[in-house]
Design a protein around this motif. Sequence first.
Motif, short mmCIF file in Angstrom:
data_model
loop_
_atom_site.label_atom_id
_atom_site.label_comp_id
_atom_site.label_asym_id
_atom_site.label_seq_id
_atom_site.Cartn_x
_atom_site.Cartn_y
_atom_site.Cartn_z
N ASP A 1 -23.66 -7.31 41.06
CA ASP A 1 -24.40 -6.63 39.99
C ASP A 1 -23.72 -5.30 39.67
O ASP A 1 -23.34 -4.55 40.58
N CYS A 2 -23.57 -4.99 38.40
CA CYS A 2 -22.86 -3.76 38.02
C CYS A 2 -23.76 -2.52 37.99
O CYS A 2 -23.30 -1.44 37.65
N GLY A 3 -25.02 -2.66 38.36
CA GLY A 3 -25.92 -1.51 38.39
C GLY A 3 -25.41 -0.40 39.31
O GLY A 3 -25.51 0.78 38.99
N ASP A 4 -24.82 -0.79 40.43
CA ASP A 4 -24.27 0.20 41.36
C ASP A 4 -23.05 0.89 40.76
O ASP A 4 -22.79 2.06 41.05
N ILE A 5 -22.30 0.16 39.95
CA ILE A 5 -21.14 0.76 39.28
C ILE A 5 -21.63 1.81 38.28
O ILE A 5 -21.09 2.92 38.22
N ASN A 6 -22.66 1.46 37.54
CA ASN A 6 -23.23 2.41 36.58
C ASN A 6 -23.71 3.67 37.30
O ASN A 6 -23.47 4.79 36.85
N GLN A 7 -24.40 3.48 38.43
CA GLN A 7 -24.90 4.61 39.20
C GLN A 7 -23.75 5.47 39.71
O GLN A 7 -23.82 6.70 39.65
N ILE B 1 -20.79 5.89 38.40
CA ILE B 1 -20.23 6.65 37.28
C ILE B 1 -21.21 7.72 36.82
O ILE B 1 -20.80 8.84 36.46
N ASP B 2 -22.51 7.42 36.84
CA ASP B 2 -23.51 8.44 36.49
C ASP B 2 -23.43 9.62 37.45
O ASP B 2 -23.53 10.78 37.04
#
Length: 154
Positions: free
Chosen positions: A76-82, A84-85
């Motif tokens: 899941d790319c949610g961790d990638i988004n986090q 980068i955030d």
Amino acid sequence: MRIGELGKATGVDIETIRYYEKAGLLPPPARMPNGYRAYRPVHLERLAFIRHCRALDVPLAEVKRLLDFVAHPEADCGDINQLIDEQLGRVRARLKSMRALEKQLAALRAQCQVGNSAANCGILHELVAAANGEACACHGAVAKPGFRKGSLSR
């Protein structure tokens, strides 16, 4: 390709490439019969990825996490988004700090508008005052570090 060629192709210093290998960011290359490292296109691509992340000032630990996501495309790319955030938050905090520093330097620079001798330089007077725990144009009052008045020039 050899390490020098890989370095030239990516713009990454040879010592940095070796460091990335030791840190586990780059897989160990095969060795040629003469003992030289033999880098493949996968090393070039991975090193270019690392270099791009570093250009974005992403910490190496986070680069390693991103590489793990590359290796596991089903994740899941949610961790990638986090990730980068969080990096964006660090950059914004540094920008805020840099703007404050810019204001402090501008206030300090405003203390000396004309060419004077060092003895009459408003900037130096402010810096010495701050060193003695007095208020200065760029920081206001600061805690006394234990200097005696006039001891800075000794």
